[in-house]
Enzyme design. Structure first.
Site, PDB file in Angstrom:
ATOM      1  N   LYS A 209     119.069  72.181  25.494  1.00 45.47           N
ATOM      2  CA  LYS A 209     119.662  72.738  26.714  1.00 45.47           C
ATOM      3  C   LYS A 209     121.151  73.018  26.483  1.00 45.47           C
ATOM      4  CE  LYS A 209     120.590  71.570  31.500  1.00 45.47           C
ATOM      5  NZ  LYS A 209     120.361  70.662  32.621  1.00 45.47           N
ATOM      6  N   GLU A 215     121.589  65.267  17.116  1.00 43.25           N
ATOM      7  CA  GLU A 215     120.303  65.141  16.418  1.00 43.25           C
ATOM      8  C   GLU A 215     119.690  66.517  16.159  1.00 43.25           C
ATOM      9  OE1 GLU A 215     121.242  63.466  19.097  1.00 43.25           O
ATOM     10  OE2 GLU A 215     120.542  61.389  19.055  1.00 43.25           O
ATOM     11  N   GLY A 269     116.962  68.248  31.642  1.00 43.18           N
ATOM     12  CA  GLY A 269     116.257  68.123  30.364  1.00 43.18           C
ATOM     13  C   GLY A 269     114.901  67.444  30.491  1.00 43.18           C
ATOM     14  N   ARG A 270     114.857  66.328  31.210  1.00 41.61           N
ATOM     15  CA  ARG A 270     113.601  65.564  31.292  1.00 41.61           C
ATOM     16  C   ARG A 270     112.576  66.185  32.243  1.00 41.61           C
ATOM     17  NH1 ARG A 270     118.069  62.874  32.773  1.00 41.61           N
ATOM     18  NH2 ARG A 270     118.329  62.149  34.913  1.00 41.61           N
ATOM     19  N   GLU A 355     115.627  57.251  32.544  1.00 41.13           N
ATOM     20  CA  GLU A 355     116.886  57.999  32.480  1.00 41.13           C
ATOM     21  C   GLU A 355     117.283  58.442  33.898  1.00 41.13           C
ATOM     22  OE1 GLU A 355     117.918  60.266  28.737  1.00 41.13           O
ATOM     23  OE2 GLU A 355     117.861  61.958  30.100  1.00 41.13           O
ATOM     24  N   HIS A 386      93.246  45.328  23.957  1.00 37.55           N
ATOM     25  CA  HIS A 386      93.231  44.458  22.780  1.00 37.55           C
ATOM     26  C   HIS A 386      94.643  44.194  22.272  1.00 37.55           C
ATOM     27  CE1 HIS A 386      88.839  44.726  22.338  1.00 37.55           C
ATOM     28  NE2 HIS A 386      89.026  45.908  22.897  1.00 37.55           N
ATOM     29  N   LYS A 513     126.796  57.482  22.294  1.00 38.45           N
ATOM     30  CA  LYS A 513     126.992  58.712  21.510  1.00 38.45           C
ATOM     31  C   LYS A 513     128.441  58.802  21.052  1.00 38.45           C
ATOM     32  CE  LYS A 513     124.012  61.962  24.010  1.00 38.45           C
ATOM     33  NZ  LYS A 513     124.048  63.184  24.788  1.00 38.45           N
TER      34      LYS A 513
HETATM   35  O1  F6P Z   1     119.306  61.694  26.234  1.00 33.12           O
HETATM   36  C1  F6P Z   1     120.312  62.434  26.818  1.00 33.12           C
HETATM   37  C2  F6P Z   1     119.966  63.887  26.940  1.00 33.12           C
HETATM   38  O2  F6P Z   1     121.038  64.555  27.530  1.00 33.12           O
HETATM   39  C3  F6P Z   1     118.676  64.140  27.733  1.00 33.12           C
HETATM   40  O3  F6P Z   1     118.849  64.129  29.098  1.00 33.12           O
HETATM   41  C4  F6P Z   1     118.224  65.426  27.181  1.00 33.12           C
HETATM   42  O4  F6P Z   1     116.885  65.648  27.470  1.00 33.12           O
HETATM   43  C5  F6P Z   1     118.499  65.217  25.711  1.00 33.12           C
HETATM   44  O5  F6P Z   1     119.707  64.482  25.681  1.00 33.12           O
HETATM   45  C6  F6P Z   1     118.597  66.457  24.872  1.00 33.12           C
HETATM   46  O6  F6P Z   1     119.604  67.321  25.300  1.00 33.12           O
HETATM   47  P1  F6P Z   1     119.654  68.820  24.850  1.00 33.12           P
HETATM   48  O7  F6P Z   1     118.424  69.494  25.331  1.00 33.12           O
HETATM   49  O8  F6P Z   1     120.894  69.374  25.483  1.00 33.12           O
HETATM   50  O9  F6P Z   1     119.745  68.854  23.352  1.00 33.12           O
END
Ligand code: F6P
Length: 547
Positions: A209, A215, A269-270, A355, A386, A513
């Site tokens: 987003k 990452e 995002g979520r 979150e 189990h 972060k």
């Molecule tokens: O974990 C934090 C967060 O901002 C989430 O809310 C989001 O889904 C994720 O990082 C990834 O963010 P982006 O889509 O901006 O890479």
């Protein structure tokens, strides 16, 4: 308009719930059933292909009425209309929360800053449809003229968990494309995935987003570098597409404008799998199935928006969490799907629920002073039986659980399905009824029982009275999955309203972060700093010394 800020603990209904709790807390579910022959009828909601039985919860008609009174006192109705109308309910980020607009019909009108967002939603959907059809049919070819066989979604959090869960859940509906998900910044993750891939037949979907996430950008950069070792720069446009709100940064990364699938800042995002973030879903199961997923979610939106609270699945479900969390002091809830297809469902919900509602400051900026978001976890039955069911049955913690089951299996093996579902029914029955001393005794052959047997007696007794909700759905399909996901999304919303928190920001993930950035510099340099606490400083020093 902003959401109201009402401390739930100051309401009349909260006080009534507190004293009502005193009358309920020691009652056994079995007695609640004995006391009301209509209990199942009163506490079951039948809607479309969903049969949701709330009767195995530690509530009475009065509890539900009081919880609904609470929902009314915090003005849930007003909040729901603000949610769907595009009001700035994500006030701490200054945004509307409109994942519901992504699944609304073309005739809908949803205004953000005076503009109807629906035409743009449909423009993006048309782009997803066309691209999906081109890739699936083989019309879209890779640089060397070969059809695409593999899709790699590069994203994390909401840009990974939603699409990954849906693709896994709908694998029965999948086409010939293989779908992979790279999320962790752990280099072993992407290396394991790309090592079996041929860049000539692979399409990479970078989903972020913000397009600033460490990452995702690290994985995207490393994967592009690997790709460019094997194919020339001109090949990138045939093999890399991106989903983002940050068009400039995507272009700077080297992705052509026509390969960008835009999303809006009013999609959290979520909650974004319904947007272009769902591109991997569409590619994996075909656009029509993606559309059915959206349609199912829209149906749940309508149910949530229009049903009376006492017939409203997400509302009741959310109020039950409030009941357990704030009156029984329950810490966690389990979600147990009786289908292997939903094995990633609890992981997906963890981000959505934790979150969103893991907040200790209320909408007035004050410390809540009462409990908010619960811990959520789960694994499919029967595997989980189990693994951790012992603790749910005989442990000291109360863990309300949602049991999600399906009337039909997809492959139609009735023998297996009935075995599976017999467990689904048996577990909620066992959790509720438990096993009394008399029942344990009656099962023993030798009467009177031996001394040895009598010593074992206490270990074989189950107290029962463990609450569960049974969600029984006709069949796992894109549409029913859409309904199920939307059900939990609205549950999250209702909980946030009652707890008077802002569910749609996530400042809590920032601190770690930030610190990681500083530490990364140290890991990459010769010198050690002593800006940390002693424990962290020594851990870093040990790591560097051994590396
Ligand atoms: O974990 C934090 C967060 O901002 C989430 O809310 C989001 O889904 C994720 O990082 C990834 O963010 P982006 O889509 O901006 O890479």
């Amino acid at each position: 308009m902003a959401l109201k800020s009402i401390n739930p603990t100051t309401t009349e209904s909260w006080k009534k719930l507190q004293s009502h709790f005193e009358t309920i807390k020691a009652k056994h579910l079995k007695d609640l059933f004995d006391a009301n022959p209509d209990r199942v009828k009163d506490l079951t909601v039948k809607w479309e292909d969903f049969y949701v039985d709330f009767s195995k919860n530690r509530i009475t008609d009065e509890t539900l009425a009081l919880l609904i009174e609470l929902a009314n006192e915090v003005d849930l109705k007003d909040a729901i209309s603000k949610y769907f109308n595009g009001d700035i309910i994500n006030a701490t980020e200054g945004r509307a929360v409109l994942h519901t607009a992504l699944r609304a019909p073309e005739t809908a009108k949803v205004l953000v800053n005076g503009d109807n967002v629906i035409p743009e939603v449909f423009e993006v959907k048309a782009k997803i449809k066309k691209f999906t059809e081109d890739v699936v049919s083989g019309e879209h070819k890779g640089y060397t003229g070969k059809a695409i066989t593999d899709i790699v979604n590069i994203g994390i959090g909401g840009s990974d968990l939603g699409p990954a869960m849906v693709v896994d859940s709908l694998q029965y509906y999948k086409n010939h494309l293989n779908t992979h998900f790279v999320s962790n910044v752990d280099g072993d993750h992407y290396n394991e995935i790309i090592r079996s891939l041929n860049p000539e037949t692979t399409l990479f979907v970078i989903v972020s987003k913000t397009f600033t996430t460490q990452e995702t950008l690290s994985n995207a950069n490393s994967i592009r570098a690997w790709f460019l070792e094997l194919l020339p720069q001109e090949a990138v446009s045939k093999h890399f597409v991106a989903v983002s709100t940050n068009i400039d940064s995507v272009k700077a990364f080297g992705i052509d404008e026509e390969n960008i699938f835009p999303m809006k800042d009013w999609v959290g995002g979520r909650f974004s799998l319904w947007s272009a973030v769902g591109l991997s879903i569409s590619l994996a199961v075909g656009y029509n199935n993606f559309e059915s997923l959206l349609h199912g979610a829209h149906k749940m939106d309508e149910h949530f928006k229009h049903s009376d609270f006492k017939e409203n699945i997400p509302v009741i479900s959310a109020l039950l969490t409030v009941w357990y969390n704030n009156f029984f002091n329950v810490e966690s809830e389990a979600v147990i799907p009786y289908t292997q297809y939903l094995s990633q469902f609890a992981t997906y919900l963890q981000q959505g629920i934790m979150e969103s509602n893991g907040k200790y400051v209320d909408r007035s900026g004050k410390v809540t002073g009462y409990q908010t978001g619960t811990v959520i976890w789960g694994e499919p039955g029967t595997n989980s039986q189990h693994a951790f069911f012992q603790l749910i049955h005989q442990g000291t913690k109360l863990i309300p659980a949602d049991f999600i089951g399906f009337v039909e299996s997809l492959h139609g093996n009735k023998d297996h399905h009935n075995k599976l579902m017999s467990n689904y029914f048996a577990q909620t029955e066992a959790l509720m009824n438990g096993k009394t001393e008399a029942e344990v005794l009656s099962e023993l052959e030798n009467q009177p029982i031996s001394e040895e047997e009598s010593k074992l007696l206490p270990f074989k007794i189950f107290q029962g009275n463990k609450p569960t909700t049974s969600v029984l759905i006709e069949r796992l399909s894109p549409e029913s999955l859409g309904k199920l996901i939307a059900m939990y999304e609205h549950k999250i919303f209702v909980q946030g309203i009652v707890w008077n928190i802002y569910s749609y920001d996530q400042f809590g993930v920032e601190l770690g972060k930030q610190l990681a950035k500083t530490i990364l510099k140290e890991l990459n340099s010769e010198t050690n700093t002593t800006l940390h606490d002693a424990s962290t400083e020594h851990l870093i020093a040990h790591f560097k010394e051994k590396q």
